[in-house]
Design a protein around this motif. Structure first.
Motif, PDB file in Angstrom:
ATOM      1  N   ARG A  29       1.519  -1.427   4.004  1.00 37.27           N
ATOM      2  CA  ARG A  29       1.048  -2.791   4.293  1.00 37.27           C
ATOM      3  C   ARG A  29       1.396  -3.700   3.115  1.00 37.27           C
ATOM      4  O   ARG A  29       1.249  -3.324   1.958  1.00 37.27           O
TER       5      ARG A  29
ATOM      6  N   PRO B 138     -11.045  -3.053  -7.050  1.00 37.55           N
ATOM      7  CA  PRO B 138     -10.267  -4.224  -6.635  1.00 37.55           C
ATOM      8  C   PRO B 138      -9.237  -4.617  -7.701  1.00 37.55           C
ATOM      9  O   PRO B 138      -9.536  -4.616  -8.895  1.00 37.55           O
TER      10      PRO B 138
ATOM     11  N   GLU C  13     -10.647   3.268   1.949  1.00 34.54           N
ATOM     12  CA  GLU C  13     -11.966   3.618   2.485  1.00 34.54           C
ATOM     13  C   GLU C  13     -11.900   4.700   3.558  1.00 34.54           C
ATOM     14  O   GLU C  13     -12.740   5.597   3.584  1.00 34.54           O
TER      15      GLU C  13
ATOM     16  N   CYS D  14      -4.289  -0.327   0.136  1.00 29.35           N
ATOM     17  CA  CYS D  14      -5.052  -1.356   0.839  1.00 29.35           C
ATOM     18  C   CYS D  14      -6.484  -0.844   1.014  1.00 29.35           C
ATOM     19  O   CYS D  14      -6.737   0.366   0.961  1.00 29.35           O
ATOM     20  N   ARG D  15      -7.396  -1.749   1.206  1.00 27.73           N
ATOM     21  CA  ARG D  15      -8.814  -1.380   1.336  1.00 27.73           C
ATOM     22  C   ARG D  15      -9.037  -0.430   2.515  1.00 27.73           C
ATOM     23  O   ARG D  15      -9.802   0.520   2.426  1.00 27.73           O
ATOM     24  N   ASP D  16      -8.346  -0.678   3.624  1.00 29.65           N
ATOM     25  CA  ASP D  16      -8.536   0.163   4.804  1.00 29.65           C
ATOM     26  C   ASP D  16      -8.170   1.618   4.506  1.00 29.65           C
ATOM     27  O   ASP D  16      -8.946   2.529   4.797  1.00 29.65           O
TER      28      ASP D  16
ATOM     29  N   LEU E 218       0.846  -6.312   0.358  1.00 28.87           N
ATOM     30  CA  LEU E 218      -0.305  -6.740  -0.436  1.00 28.87           C
ATOM     31  C   LEU E 218       0.179  -7.763  -1.462  1.00 28.87           C
ATOM     32  O   LEU E 218       0.515  -7.421  -2.594  1.00 28.87           O
TER      33      LEU E 218
ATOM     34  N   SER F  58      -3.865 -11.037  -2.728  1.00 25.98           N
ATOM     35  CA  SER F  58      -4.629 -10.306  -1.714  1.00 25.98           C
ATOM     36  C   SER F  58      -5.923  -9.704  -2.257  1.00 25.98           C
ATOM     37  O   SER F  58      -5.900  -8.932  -3.214  1.00 25.98           O
ATOM     38  N   PRO F  59      -7.043 -10.010  -1.612  1.00 29.21           N
ATOM     39  CA  PRO F  59      -8.305  -9.388  -2.014  1.00 29.21           C
ATOM     40  C   PRO F  59      -8.442  -7.968  -1.432  1.00 29.21           C
ATOM     41  O   PRO F  59      -9.410  -7.279  -1.713  1.00 29.21           O
ATOM     42  N   LEU F  60      -7.466  -7.539  -0.646  1.00 29.71           N
ATOM     43  CA  LEU F  60      -7.505  -6.219  -0.019  1.00 29.71           C
ATOM     44  C   LEU F  60      -6.846  -5.130  -0.856  1.00 29.71           C
ATOM     45  O   LEU F  60      -6.877  -3.957  -0.496  1.00 29.71           O
TER      46      LEU F  60
ATOM     47  N   CYS G 165       0.855  -1.181   0.000  1.00 25.48           N
ATOM     48  CA  CYS G 165       0.000   0.000   0.000  1.00 25.48           C
ATOM     49  C   CYS G 165       0.895   1.236   0.000  1.00 25.48           C
ATOM     50  O   CYS G 165       1.808   1.346   0.823  1.00 25.48           O
TER      51      CYS G 165
END
Length: 79
Positions: A13, A53, A37, A32-34, A15, A19-21, A8
């Motif tokens: 992070r 994604p 968002e 990353c998703r976190d 990845l 990774s689905p994130l 990320c």
């Protein structure tokens, strides 16, 4: 072919390719998703494009065309 960057850009992070994130923009900036968002509002701070994604490359193709190992870490983009 997508580079499948390993981290990320915001929080560094890991990845991995499966990774689905992992989310990307049209320029393959990777988040990353976190972070996407909570910090970025699902918009790339580099190009202002939407984040989607990242596709997962099948293992057989990953062996033939490995993911990138080049890390990009730019936390200042997430402020």
């Amino acid at each position: 072919m997508l580079a499948l960057r390993p981290n990320c850009e915001c929080c560094d992070r890991d990845l991995p390719p499966e990774s689905p994130l992992a989310l990307i923009c049209t320029y393959e900036c990777t988040w990353c998703r976190d972070c996407a968002e909570t910090k970025l509002g699902m918009t790339c701070p580099n190009c202002q494009g939407n984040l989607v994604p990242r596709p997962i490359r099948p293992a057989a193709m990953l062996a033939k065309h490995p993911a990138s190992t080049e890390r990009k870490f730019r936390p200042e983009r997430c402020a």
